[in-house]
Write an enzyme that holds these catalytic residues in place. Structure first.
Site, mmCIF file in Angstrom:
data_model
loop_
_atom_site.group_PDB
_atom_site.id
_atom_site.type_symbol
_atom_site.label_atom_id
_atom_site.label_comp_id
_atom_site.label_asym_id
_atom_site.label_seq_id
_atom_site.Cartn_x
_atom_site.Cartn_y
_atom_site.Cartn_z
ATOM 1 N N HIS A 30 12.119 5.760 3.204
ATOM 2 C CA HIS A 30 10.587 5.761 2.998
ATOM 3 C C HIS A 30 10.489 4.278 3.501
ATOM 4 C CE1 HIS A 30 6.474 5.450 1.554
ATOM 5 N NE2 HIS A 30 6.857 6.730 1.441
ATOM 6 N N HIS A 86 10.411 9.109 5.857
ATOM 7 C CA HIS A 86 8.983 8.748 6.132
ATOM 8 C C HIS A 86 9.231 7.436 6.786
ATOM 9 C CE1 HIS A 86 4.943 7.403 4.132
ATOM 10 N NE2 HIS A 86 5.121 6.564 5.265
ATOM 11 N N HIS A 127 -0.504 3.997 -1.656
ATOM 12 C CA HIS A 127 0.502 2.946 -0.939
ATOM 13 C C HIS A 127 -0.129 1.823 -1.415
ATOM 14 C CE1 HIS A 127 2.795 5.763 1.135
ATOM 15 N NE2 HIS A 127 1.906 6.403 1.439
#
Length: 567
Positions: free
Chosen positions: A219, A246, A320
Site C-alpha cells: 500500500h 495499491h 487517508h
C-alpha cells in the site's frame, strides 16, 4: 399424457428450458439453458405434494441420502444458467441434478430420505456466495452487512478502527495475525487475512506468512516502492501466496512504468485499478492490459453516476488521514478523482478487461453493495453498449456469466481458494444465496453458509407464522455457537499449516489451504480475459483501449436503488 401450460408449470416448479427471467428491475434477462429435472417427476415439498414417505422420499439411511435438498432451483453461475435440484451433504455441494426417491422415480441422483431437509427453491435463483477480496477489517459488524447482501467470504486485513486499518488492508505482524485469526474464528463468514507487504527485506514478510497471512498487501501509505514490490513478490513466489497492491498515487518512487518493471512477469492483484481508490495518477488503469495483472475495482466508482466525483473527495480525505487545510493534501485527493478514467472503468468491465469487483469496506467502499453495484454496471452497459455477443436483445446469458464471475470465481481463483468457494459446483462449500427474481442482487431470500441458513429475512417473532411485519434480516442458527465453526472456513497458507498454526491458536473452524496463487494469470479469469493496450492522455485523461476511445455519460437513474430501500 397430461399437459399444463408453460405459465402454470413455471408457477408450480419454476422456469424451464427456453423460459426467460428478468433480474429485478434491471434490463437484464436470463434464459434457462438446461433442466436437470424430469418432467412429470419433479419433487416439491408441502401438503399434498411429492416429497412424502414412499413417494418422493425414500427409506435410505442418512449415509445414502442428502442432508439438504434445494428443489427446482434456477442456478446462475459462471458455468451456466440451469434448472436443477441441489443436494448438500456434510456442508458441501454433493450433487446437482434430479432429486427424489430412486426406488420409484427415474433419473434420481439426489436421493431424499427421512434424514433430508428441504428448501423450496421453485421460482428462486441460486448463486454462489460472493467473495469480497478487498476488506478493511474495521469492525466485526461488517460481517452481518455482507452476509445480508449475499457475500460469504472475506479476504483482507486490519485490526479494527486503527488509523492504519482505516487506510490499508493489512494485518501487520505475527501478534496481530494471531489475534485476528482467533477473532475470525467466531465470525460466521470465511476469512483469509493479508499481512503487510511493504518491506525491502524478506524476513519480516516470511514470518507473517508463517503466522497465517494468506497474502501480502502493498500500500502506498506504507510505501509501495519498486524495492518493496520486488521483495514482496519474491517472497510470494517462494511461498505461494498472492500479493495485492495499491500503487503510488504521487509517483514519488516511480511511475506506472517503474511499478510494472518491478513486478516483472509475476502475478499480482491490482486493487481499484481505475485509480480513484489510489494508484499512479493518472494512468494506473493501464495495468489492466497486462497478462500477469489481475485487476479489480472497488465499488464506489461503480457504476459511473452524476454523484460519483463529488462523493469521492470527502471519502478520500477521511480514509487517508488527509487535512483539508493543507493544500498538498487537497491536491493529492484531487489527483485521484478523474471523470474520464471512472467512465472508462465501466466499459473495461463490460469488455472483460477488469476481472473482479470488491468493496474496500468502510475505507472508500461499501461492504454491503458489491453484488448490487456489479449488476448496476451490467445494466448500464447493456443500455449504453447493447447486447454482448453471442447474446441477443432477448437474453443476456453471456453478460450475466461475465459479471457474476467478477465477485465469485475470479477473486476465489486469484487468492488460491477456488477449490473451496466461488461457484455452485460439486465438492465446494455450500455457501449459497437464494433470491426471488424481483429482489435479485438486492435482498436475498436466505443465505446458506456451509449448508446451514446463516441469515434470512424474518418476521415478528411472536407471530403465528414467520411472515408478519416487521420483516428484517436476522442471524439464524448457522451463525450461532459451535455451528459457526462447522460451517465457516479460515484460510491459511501452507507455511502456517506446516507449523501447526491452527492447533497452536486453538482454531475450531474448518481450515482451507490456499494454493496455486502464483500460477493464476489473466487468461484464467473466467469470462474476463481481455488484455487490451490501454492508453491514457496525460493532459485530458481520455482512455483508449486498442485505439478505441472509452467514453460514456454518467447515469442519472439506476435500478436496484430507491425502489428497494424505502425502509
Amino acid at each position: 399424457m397430461s399437459r399444463i401450460s408453460r405459465q402454470a408449470y413455471a408457477d408450480m416448479f419454476g422456469p424451464t428450458v427456453g423460459d426467460r427471467v428478468r433480474l429485478a428491475d434491471t434490463a437484464l434477462w436470463v434464459e434457462v439453458e438446461k433442466d436437470f429435472t424430469v418432467y412429470g417427476e419433479e419433487v416439491k415439498f408441502g401438503g399434498g405434494k411429492v416429497i412424502r414417505d414412499g413417494m418422493g422420499q425414500g427409506q435410505m439411511l442418512a449415509a445414502e441420502a442428502m442432508d439438504l435438498v434445494l428443489t427446482n432451483a434456477l442456478i446462475i453461475d459462471h458455468w451456466g444458467i440451469v434448472k436443477a435440484d441441489i443436494g448438500i451433504k456434510h456442508g458441501r455441494i454433493a450433487v446437482i441434478g434430479k432429486a427424489g426417491n430412486p426406488d420409484v422415480q427415474p433419473g434420481v441422483n439426489v436421493p431424499v430420505g427421512p434424514g433430508t431437509e428441504v428448501i423450496a427453491a421453485e421460482g428462486k435463483i441460486v448463486t454462489a456466495g460472493g467473495v469480497d477480496s478487498h476488506i478493511h477489517f474495521i469492525c466485526p459488524q461488517q460481517v452481518d452487512e455482507a452476509l445480508n447482501s449475499g457475500v460469504t467470504t472475506f479476504i483482507g486485513g486490519g485490526t479494527g478502527p486503527a488509523t492504519g486499518t482505516n487506510a490499508t488492508t493489512c494485518t501487520p505482524g505475527p501478534w496481530y495475525l494471531a489475534r485476528m485469526l482467533q477473532a475470525a474464528d467466531s465470525l460466521p463468514i470465511n476469512i483469509g487475512l493479508l499481512g503487510k507487504g511493504n518491506a525491502s527485506r524478506p524476513e519480516a514478510l516470511r514470518e507473517q506468512i508463517a503466522a497465517g497471512a494468506v497474502g501480502l498487501k502493498l500500500h502506498e501509505d506504507w510505501g509501495s516502492t519498486p524495492a518493496a514490490i520486488d521483495c514482496c513478490l519474491g517472497v510470494a513466489e517462494e511461498m505461494d501466496i498472492q500479493v495485492a497492491i495499491h500503487t503510488d498515487t504521487l509517483n514519488e518512487s516511480g511511475c506506472i512504468e517503474d511499478t510494472l518493471a518491478a513486478i516483472g512477469d509475476r502475478t499480482i492483484h491490482t486493487f481499484h485499478t481505475e485509480g480513484a481508490g489510489g494508484g499512479h495518477a493518472p494512468d494506473i488503469i493501464r495495468a489492466a492490459g497486462q497478462a500477469n495483472v489481475l485487476p479489480s475495482s472497488t465499488n464506489p466508482t461503480l457504476p459511473y453516476t452524476i454523484n460519483t466525483v463529488d462523493e469521492h473527495l470527502d471519502m478520500l480525505m477521511v480514509c487517508h488521514h488527509l487535512d483539508p487545510s493543507i493544500a498538498e493534501d487537497v491536491a493529492f485527493a484531487e489527483s485521484r478523482i478523474r471523470r474520464e478514467t471512472i467512465a472508462a472503468e465501466d466499459i473495461l468491465h463490460d469488455m472483460g478487461a477488469f476481472a473482479m469487483t470488491s468493496s474496500d469496506s468502510q475505507a472508500m467502499g461499501r461492504v454491503g453493495e458489491v453484488v448490487l453495484r456489479t449488476w448496476q454496471v451490467a445494466h448500464q452497459m447493456k443500455l449504453r453498449r447493447g447486447p454482448l455477443a453471442p447474446d441477443t436483445y432477448y437474453s443476456d446469458n453471456f453478460r450475466v456469466k461475465r459479471y457474476i464471475a467478477k465477485y465469485t470465481i475470479n477473486p476465489a481463483l486469484t487468492h488460491g481458494i477456488g477449490h473451496e468457494v466461488g461457484s455452485v459446483e460439486v465438492g465446494k462449500l455450500a455457501d449459497l444465496v437464494l433470491w426471488s427474481p424481483a429482489f435479485f442482487a438486492v435482498k436475498p431470500a436466505l443465505v446458506l453458509k456451509g449448508g446451514m441458513i446463516v441469515t434470512a429475512p424474518m418476521g415478528d417473532i411472536n407471530g403465528s407464522i414467520p411472515t408478519p411485519q416487521p420483516v428484517h434480516y436476522r442471524p439464524m442458527f448457522g451463525a450461532l455457537g459451535a455451528a459457526r465453526h462447522a460451517t465457516r472456513m479460515t484460510f491459511l497458507p501452507q507455511a502456517a499449516m506446516d507449523r501447526g498454526l491452527a492447533e497452536e491458536l486453538n482454531l475450531r473452524s474448518l481450515i482451507g489451504v490456499v494454493n496455486g496463487c502464483r500460477r493464476v494469470r489473466k487468461p484464467d479469469m473466467v469470462h474476463n480475459t481481455l488484455q487490451p493496450l490501454i492508453e491514457v492522455d496525460a493532459q485530458t485523461y481520455q482512455v483508449r483501449a486498442d485505439g478505441e476511445l472509452l467514453v460514456c455519460e454518467p447515469a442519472s437513474e439506476l435500478p436496484l436503488a430507491q425502489r428497494y430501500f424505502l425502509f
